[in-house]
Design a protein around this motif. Structure first.
Motif, PDB file in Angstrom:
ATOM      1  N   ARG A 105      46.061  62.455 134.858  1.00  0.00           N
ATOM      2  CA  ARG A 105      46.196  63.899 135.090  1.00  0.00           C
ATOM      3  C   ARG A 105      46.841  64.628 133.911  1.00  0.00           C
ATOM      4  N   LYS A 145      52.710  64.180 141.488  1.00  0.00           N
ATOM      5  CA  LYS A 145      51.532  63.333 141.709  1.00  0.00           C
ATOM      6  C   LYS A 145      51.593  62.122 140.785  1.00  0.00           C
ATOM      7  N   GLN A 156      51.032  61.891 146.510  1.00  0.00           N
ATOM      8  CA  GLN A 156      51.507  63.229 146.152  1.00  0.00           C
ATOM      9  C   GLN A 156      52.686  63.621 147.036  1.00  0.00           C
ATOM     10  N   GLU A 182      53.528  69.236 138.760  1.00  0.00           N
ATOM     11  CA  GLU A 182      52.777  70.467 138.521  1.00  0.00           C
ATOM     12  C   GLU A 182      53.469  71.612 139.237  1.00  0.00           C
ATOM     13  N   SER A 183      53.406  72.795 138.660  1.00  0.00           N
ATOM     14  CA  SER A 183      53.942  73.948 139.385  1.00  0.00           C
ATOM     15  C   SER A 183      53.079  74.168 140.625  1.00  0.00           C
ATOM     16  N   VAL A 185      50.870  76.098 142.876  1.00  0.00           N
ATOM     17  CA  VAL A 185      50.013  77.263 142.635  1.00  0.00           C
ATOM     18  C   VAL A 185      49.832  78.041 143.948  1.00  0.00           C
ATOM     19  N   GLU A 190      40.278  77.580 147.252  1.00  0.00           N
ATOM     20  CA  GLU A 190      39.888  76.532 146.310  1.00  0.00           C
ATOM     21  C   GLU A 190      38.374  76.521 146.201  1.00  0.00           C
TER      22      GLU A 190
END
Ligand code: AMP
Length: 358
Positions: A105, A145, A156, A182-183, A185, A190
């Motif tokens: 990732r 993750k 996750q 990851e921030s 979102v 989606e």
């Protein structure tokens, strides 16, 4: 050069995606051989032959190369070394570089940002202290993750508005493997775009699908997505940029978050046919599976035009009990994967409801 009818296409991976690729291959006159360790896998049930061995078994890879005119794959965790070993003997599409990018990732998001495609903010995280610091940078919220081997939301953990530390043991609980934070979102919806690039560099992208997940697994894909035309164009353009940058051949799935202002953040790329593209078999003349076979066989790509609105729904585990009722519905295309045991979370099949136009 295009493969003559009767040629053999090798497929690494024996799941439902391999099965649907083998079916599309057969319809275009090709033979298929599947490399898969599990006997009587969904793909082997419809392919011409199975080589029953591990994906990185040298003798099996040599055999696959010897019998195939071209080799492709149905999942992104094909060992890169295996793809490279094959590529020395036979064309392998999509290229091994796409595997390399998609398997990690951090590499994936770095690649996307490098070619000008926005993603969530991210940092690699290797221990609890790094997690504490990075989470603070992200304002106390984020999604942790595993960098590799994550799928369907597995591996996750979500953090929301965490004020203090207290993350001791988190990395161990995640398996002491390399992680990415990851921030979080705040997406409105989606979507995903299924695109293809042919050997001549032509790109064809299907309309974006709007995806709903349940328990981390895709539940439905709806066409059209409730997005503005500019957002759909931007998603298709991003997918085209990705396949060109990778010198890609085959079908790719690109998942995006749509923000309130209609802008996009790319989440994931899958260098293969994709669950959120199953609707194409019912609502387009050329399915994603045929498109992939066309690309790897060096045939011209088909028109990705959608002739109908539709909703695709996955049948997970005991959802297969709905089959008799589904068979009674008009304008519904059912696809079962030949799996005899319905375990919880297992993808057993899917169906697409076509919305008949007046
Ligand atoms: P992934 O395995 O990356 O596809 O993530 C599975 C699902 O988790 C996605 O489809 C989203 O619904 C959610 N998700 C993943 N990453 C983020 C993020 N950075 N912010 C918010 N939700 C996310």
């Amino acid at each position: 050069m295009s493969l003559p009818a009767g040629s053999t296409i090798g497929i690494i991976g024996g799941g439902q995606l391999g099965r649907m690729l083998a079916m599309a291959g057969a319809r275009l006159g090709y033979r298929t051989v599947v490399l898969e360790p599990q006997a009587d896998c969904p793909a082997a049930q419809v392919a011409n032959r199975q080589i029953t061995a591990a994906y990185d078994d040298p003798a099996a890879l040599a055999e696959l190369a010897a019998v195939s005119a071209v080799v492709t794959y149905e999942f992104e965790n094909v060992p890169v070394a295996a793809a490279d070993a094959l590529a020395a003997r036979v064309p392998v599409y999509p290229p091994a570089r796409a595997l390399d990018v998609a398997q990690d990732r951090v590499n994936e998001k770095t690649f996307l940002n490098t070619i000008g495609i926005a993603t969530a903010e991210f940092r690699s995280v290797d221990n609890d202290d790094e997690l504490t610091i990075t989470l603070k940078t992200f304002g106390g919220s984020g999604i942790l993750k595993t960098r590799r081997m994550g799928y369907d939301g597995k591996g996750q953990r979500v953090f929301r508005n965490m004020k203090t530390g207290g993350f001791a043991g988190t990395c161990e609980a995640m398996g002491n493997v390399p992680l990415i934070l990851e921030s979080l979102v705040p997406f409105e919806r989606e979507i995903s775009v299924i695109a293809a690039r042919g050997q001549d560099g032509t790109v064809a992208a299907y309309d974006p699908a709007e995806n709903i997940h349940r328990n981390g697994i895709l539940h439905t894909s709806t066409l059209p997505a409730a997005i503005r035309p500019e957002t759909a164009d931007a998603a298709r353009a991003a997918a085209a940029k990705i396949v060109s940058a990778l010198d890609y051949v085959g079908v790719i799935g690109v998942e995006f978050f749509v923000l309130a202002d209609g802008s996009l953040l790319a989440n994931e790329i899958a260098p293969r046919v994709h669950n959120s593209g199953h609707w194409t078999e019912a609502a387009c003349a050329i399915s994603q599976f045929e498109q992939h076979i066309r690309a790897v066989a060096g045939l011209p790509l088909g028109d990705p035009k959608r002739h109908s609105d539709c909703v695709m729904e996955n049948l997970i585990g005991d959802d297969v009990l709905r089959v008799p009722a589904l068979l009674a519905e008009p304008d519904l295309m059912l696809h079962l994967y030949g799996k005899s045991q319905a375990r919880p979370g297992r993808k057993m099949g899917h169906f697409t409801r076509i919305n008949r136009r007046a």
